[in-house]
Design a protein around this motif. Structure first.
Motif, mmCIF file in Angstrom:
data_model
loop_
_atom_site.group_PDB
_atom_site.id
_atom_site.type_symbol
_atom_site.label_atom_id
_atom_site.label_comp_id
_atom_site.label_asym_id
_atom_site.label_seq_id
_atom_site.Cartn_x
_atom_site.Cartn_y
_atom_site.Cartn_z
ATOM 1 N N THR A 156 0.834 -1.208 0.000
ATOM 2 C CA THR A 156 0.000 0.000 0.000
ATOM 3 C C THR A 156 0.865 1.253 0.000
ATOM 4 N N ILE A 160 0.903 4.166 -2.792
ATOM 5 C CA ILE A 160 0.687 5.578 -2.466
ATOM 6 C C ILE A 160 1.859 6.425 -2.947
ATOM 7 N N VAL A 172 -5.040 9.279 -3.510
ATOM 8 C CA VAL A 172 -4.413 8.666 -2.344
ATOM 9 C C VAL A 172 -5.340 8.642 -1.134
#
Length: 196
Positions: A156, A160, A172
């Motif tokens: 993750t 991002i 985001v």
């Protein structure tokens, strides 16, 4: 509020973020808790702000901080740590004098530090985020009693970071954890200088 704990929490637990080397992260994830080579002999710093940790680890690109873990711990453990915390710099309203602060700090089990919160791109914001150092006397309790779950956030975080680099910061927001103000006992809040 200038100093406020914002976190992802539920009725019983709260999420902290830590960055580790792959060898430490892999061992912890396999065991479901912190085990060697995690160090039980030095202070470990926990942070409820993902963006502050991303600033600190440069989105997992710093050596030894490549893996980002979401560490879910008990709220009772978190609040116990805060109740024993001593600020990393003297505050007259809390300690009275620099000498009194120094005496308390030198024997503290827990250190509490406030640093500027960070934006997605790492810019300092005009409010502060907390980080808490769990000392050697409490680190076993942290690792073996307070931790109730570990999640590898590395994929993750990488996603991002890629979105931020490519100028898609608006996408985001849905990937970030739902950090909200954490309620504290007023005496503990005063001890660690929440507010302002």
């Amino acid at each position: 509020m200038l100093r406020e704990i914002r976190a992802d929490f539920d009725a019983d637990t709260i999420v902290m973020y830590q960055a580790y080397s792959p060898v430490v992260a892999d061992a912890a994830l396999a065991a479901g808790r912190f085990v060697a080579p995690f160090s039980f002999s030095r202070m470990t710093w926990i942070k409820p702000s993902l963006l502050w940790l991303m600033h600190r680890s440069n989105w997992g690109s710093k050596s030894g901080q490549e893996r980002t873990l979401a560490v879910r711990i008990t709220r009772s453990g978190w609040e116990h740590a805060l109740s024993r915390g001593v600020l990393t710099s003297p505050e007259t309203g809390v300690h009275g004098s620099a000498a009194a602060w120094h005496a308390a700090f030198s024997k503290a089990d827990v250190h509490v530090q406030w640093d500027p919160e960070r934006s997605l791109r790492g810019a300092a914001l005009n409010h502060y985020s907390i980080q808490v150092g769990i000392g050697r006397d409490l680190i076993r309790a942290y690792a073996e009693e307070w931790v109730v779950g570990l999640t590898d956030l590395t994929p993750t975080v990488q996603r991002i970071a890629g979105l931020v680099r490519s100028g898609h910061g608006a996408k985001v927001r849905r990937l970030l954890p739902p950090e909200r103000p954490y309620p504290l006992d007023p005496a503990v809040a005063r001890r660690i200088q929440v507010g302002g």
